[in-house]
Design a protein around this motif. Structure first.
Motif, PDB file in Angstrom:
ATOM      1  N   PRO A  77     -24.060  77.438  28.794  1.00 25.91           N
ATOM      2  CA  PRO A  77     -24.373  77.191  27.387  1.00 25.91           C
ATOM      3  C   PRO A  77     -25.262  75.966  27.236  1.00 25.91           C
ATOM      4  CG  PRO A  77     -22.117  76.527  27.877  1.00 25.91           C
ATOM      5  CD  PRO A  77     -22.624  77.234  29.091  1.00 25.91           C
ATOM      6  N   PRO A  78     -26.136  75.957  26.251  1.00 25.15           N
ATOM      7  CA  PRO A  78     -27.023  74.804  26.067  1.00 25.15           C
ATOM      8  C   PRO A  78     -26.255  73.611  25.521  1.00 25.15           C
ATOM      9  CG  PRO A  78     -27.305  76.345  24.262  1.00 25.15           C
ATOM     10  CD  PRO A  78     -26.364  76.993  25.230  1.00 25.15           C
ATOM     11  N   THR A  79     -26.824  72.446  25.690  1.00 22.66           N
ATOM     12  CA  THR A  79     -26.257  71.242  25.101  1.00 22.66           C
ATOM     13  C   THR A  79     -27.059  70.868  23.864  1.00 22.66           C
ATOM     14  OG1 THR A  79     -27.637  69.732  26.395  1.00 22.66           O
ATOM     15  CG2 THR A  79     -25.551  70.446  27.379  1.00 22.66           C
ATOM     16  N   LEU A  80     -26.419  70.195  22.927  1.00 28.42           N
ATOM     17  CA  LEU A  80     -27.123  69.775  21.714  1.00 28.42           C
ATOM     18  C   LEU A  80     -28.253  68.796  22.030  1.00 28.42           C
ATOM     19  CD1 LEU A  80     -27.335  69.887  18.634  1.00 28.42           C
ATOM     20  CD2 LEU A  80     -25.630  68.040  18.531  1.00 28.42           C
ATOM     21  N   PRO A  81     -28.049  67.774  22.861  1.00 26.88           N
ATOM     22  CA  PRO A  81     -29.173  66.864  23.150  1.00 26.88           C
ATOM     23  C   PRO A  81     -30.371  67.575  23.778  1.00 26.88           C
ATOM     24  CG  PRO A  81     -27.093  65.866  23.815  1.00 26.88           C
ATOM     25  CD  PRO A  81     -26.785  67.287  23.467  1.00 26.88           C
ATOM     26  N   THR A  82     -30.116  68.504  24.696  1.00 28.99           N
ATOM     27  CA  THR A  82     -31.218  69.237  25.322  1.00 28.99           C
ATOM     28  C   THR A  82     -31.959  70.081  24.298  1.00 28.99           C
ATOM     29  OG1 THR A  82     -30.018  69.316  27.424  1.00 28.99           O
ATOM     30  CG2 THR A  82     -31.818  70.874  27.134  1.00 28.99           C
ATOM     31  N   THR A  83     -31.212  70.718  23.413  1.00 26.70           N
ATOM     32  CA  THR A  83     -31.825  71.561  22.387  1.00 26.70           C
ATOM     33  C   THR A  83     -32.661  70.728  21.423  1.00 26.70           C
ATOM     34  OG1 THR A  83     -29.998  73.142  22.532  1.00 26.70           O
ATOM     35  CG2 THR A  83     -31.346  73.210  20.539  1.00 26.70           C
TER      36      THR A  83
END
Length: 285
Positions: free
Chosen positions: A81-87
């Motif tokens: 799953p993606p992370t919020l900071p990366t997104t």
């Protein structure tokens, strides 16, 4: 008396000796070929993959999925799953690409400007829609959070994560709205995927979040922080250039005051904002 089996040339004994050696033209070439066929060592394969640069791994994976399309669902299910900071970092990069595509100069034709930013703006819109689908889906009630370094599925759908993502996306939309030409005509509006599609999706996601918050127990500190962020989204832009984003944010803020403000002593505005964007029919993300 001649001994049996030791005949002269052409005798039976000589033929038996040749067969018994097991050495022939075919056997000499077959042994090296068989030695080349070795079982795949998963450990060696893992080391080989780990040593490849990112570009080579991507090429390898793309080739594998092209030759074996049936593996696509399996690979998609294995993606972390993606992370919020990366997104948010990706969103910032996409926004900068749109701004970098803007031509320099004054009094430029709007259709020329839209043509220059079309590709980067489509990339921004497509990625933002994908991010909306990921971060604005409610978490499963039966799921439980696990302390990991990344973002679990439950954390992705948590209201705090959804709010943080929507705040960042809406802030980005407001900046782009100010930088891009206005869209006064229907034809220009259709060429602007922000005003025509992404902004309504984002505002619908805000209202869907507020609907999810009904009946939830929220801390006063959390709510005050949320109201501060919403107020920031409703501040006038530099230069006074405003589009639909600011009015839509004012509508979200008014609903927050009406439904959640009483928890921290915030009251709705005395005058209801008539031109706020409130989507009754929420478009599917």
């Amino acid at each position: 008396m001649r001994e049996e089996g030791r005949g002269g040339p052409g005798g039976g004994g000589g033929k038996k000796a040749r067969v018994g050696t097991g050495v022939g033209p075919n056997s000499a070439s077959a042994s090296p070929q068989l030695s080349l066929v070795q079982p795949v060592n998963s450990t060696d394969l893992g080391k080989a993959l780990a040593s490849l640069p990112k570009e080579s791994l991507l090429t390898l994976l793309t080739s594998l999925l092209t030759s074996q399309p049936a593996l696509r669902p399996t690979v998609a299910a294995l993606l972390p799953p993606p992370t919020l900071p990366t997104t948010l970092a990706s969103l910032h990069t996409l926004e900068r690409a749109v701004l970098a595509a803007l031509p320099a100069g004054h009094d430029l034709r709007e259709d020329y400007v839209w043509g220059r930013v079309r590709v980067s703006l489509e990339d921004y819109t497509s990625s933002a829609k994908s991010f909306l689908t990921t971060f604005c889906a409610p978490s499963s009630p039966s799921s439980t959070s696990t302390p990991t370094g990344g973002t679990t599925e439950d954390e992705i759908g948590h209201p705090s994560t959804t709010f943080a993502f929507l705040y960042a996306l809406t802030s980005s939309l407001r900046r782009l709205e100010v930088a891009l030409p206005h869209s006064p005509s229907p034809a220009t509006t259709r060429s602007n995927p922000l005003a025509g599609h992404l902004l309504p999706l984002t505002i619908n996601a805000w209202h869907a979040l507020l609907t999810r918050l009904n009946g939830r127990v929220l801390s006063a500190t959390l709510l005050r922080g949320w109201f501060d962020r919403i107020d920031e989204l409703c501040v006038d832009s530099p230069g006074g250039r405003e589009g639909g984003a600011k009015r839509a944010c004012e509508g979200v803020r008014e609903r927050m005051r009406r439904e959640l403000g009483w928890l921290i002593g915030v009251r709705p505005s005395a005058v209801q904002i008539n031109n706020s964007v409130m989507m009754d029919d929420e478009e599917e993300l």
